[in-house]
Design a protein around this motif. Structure first.
Motif, PDB file in Angstrom:
ATOM      1  N   SER A   1      51.809  48.404  38.050  1.00  0.00           N
ATOM      2  CA  SER A   1      51.075  47.396  37.271  1.00  0.00           C
ATOM      3  C   SER A   1      50.053  46.677  38.149  1.00  0.00           C
ATOM      4  O   SER A   1      48.951  46.356  37.692  1.00  0.00           O
ATOM      5  CB  SER A   1      52.039  46.408  36.603  1.00  0.00           C
TER       6      SER A   1
ATOM      7  N   LYS B   1      47.131  48.957  38.384  1.00  0.00           N
ATOM      8  CA  LYS B   1      46.309  48.940  37.162  1.00  0.00           C
ATOM      9  C   LYS B   1      45.413  47.695  37.146  1.00  0.00           C
ATOM     10  O   LYS B   1      44.244  47.770  36.765  1.00  0.00           O
ATOM     11  CB  LYS B   1      47.193  48.967  35.913  1.00  0.00           C
TER      12      LYS B   1
ATOM     13  N   GLU C   1      42.658  48.317  39.640  1.00  0.00           N
ATOM     14  CA  GLU C   1      41.659  49.246  39.095  1.00  0.00           C
ATOM     15  C   GLU C   1      40.718  48.531  38.135  1.00  0.00           C
ATOM     16  O   GLU C   1      39.535  48.856  38.066  1.00  0.00           O
ATOM     17  CB  GLU C   1      42.344  50.427  38.397  1.00  0.00           C
TER      18      GLU C   1
ATOM     19  N   ALA D   1      49.828  44.185  34.760  1.00  0.00           N
ATOM     20  CA  ALA D   1      48.852  44.903  33.941  1.00  0.00           C
ATOM     21  C   ALA D   1      48.859  44.396  32.504  1.00  0.00           C
ATOM     22  O   ALA D   1      48.147  44.931  31.661  1.00  0.00           O
ATOM     23  CB  ALA D   1      49.141  46.401  33.980  1.00  0.00           C
TER      24      ALA D   1
END
Length: 199
Positions: free
Chosen positions: A103, A106, A109, A183
């Motif tokens: 998470s 993510k 990212e 996330a």
């Protein structure tokens, strides 16, 4: 008949004990279980509206709190004023750390190209080879750091994982020990709100 019941009971007890021992002694198994619980909504980071409206916790001065990357470059938190800082203390042997890492990745990212958000992933063991091997094995691109100064207890008390988020003024807006799903849309919105705030 009693012997059959006794044997079935022993088998079930043995399986339960085996499962329990795997959870205790195999970090990846425990991490997988925690990750499963995250996927059903447990371990949500607590960024409730009441907390969002409260004044962020002030830190005397972030200057002098520094971290070193694998190339030896030192990053001083004081030099990051004006940016939202996501600071995570973790270790490769820590099941809750491993559970939350997908998470965190993510979230990374989502914001990796945003110059106003900085991620500092601090390996508590200060073992670049081990931590980088873990990141490479999972194909995570998050930057790994080691502690390069004293860390005030207000920021890190020693529990792993610990995540601290500083607003653009260098104030603590989030500080939690334990695994969480970073996330989640709620947490993404929290980071965006800090990024857009000028207070």
């Amino acid at each position: 008949m009693m012997k059959k019941i006794f044997n079935k009971k022993n088998i079930v007890n043995g399986l339960f004990l085996g499962f329990f021992l795997v959870l205790i002694f195999v970090p990846a198994a425990k991490a997988l279980m925690i990750r499963g619980l995250m996927s059903v909504g447990l371990f949500s980071p607590s960024v409730e509206s009441s907390k969002e409206n409260a004044a962020p916790e002030a830190v005397a001065d972030l200057g002098g709190i520094s971290f070193k990357d694998q190339s030896g470059r030192i990053v001083d938190l004081g030099s990051l004023k004006g940016k939202v800082i996501f600071l995570n203390f973790w270790a490769t042997w820590c099941p809750p750390c491993l559970a939350e890492m997908p998470s965190v990745n993510k979230l990374y990212e989502q914001f990796k190209d945003d110059k106003d958000v900085v991620f500092i992933m601090v390996d508590a063991d200060s073992d670049f080879a081990k931590s980088q091997k873990y990141m490479d094995g999972k194909e995570y691109k998050m930057p790994v750091y080691h502690v390069a100064s004293n860390i005030p207890e207000q920021i890190f008390k020693g529990s792993l994982p610990t995540t601290v988020v500083f607003d653009k003024q260098g104030r603590i807006s989030y500080n939690e020990a334990g695994a969480a799903n970073y996330a989640s849309q709620k947490f993404i919105d929290f980071i965006k709100k800090l990024k857009e705030s000028n207070n």
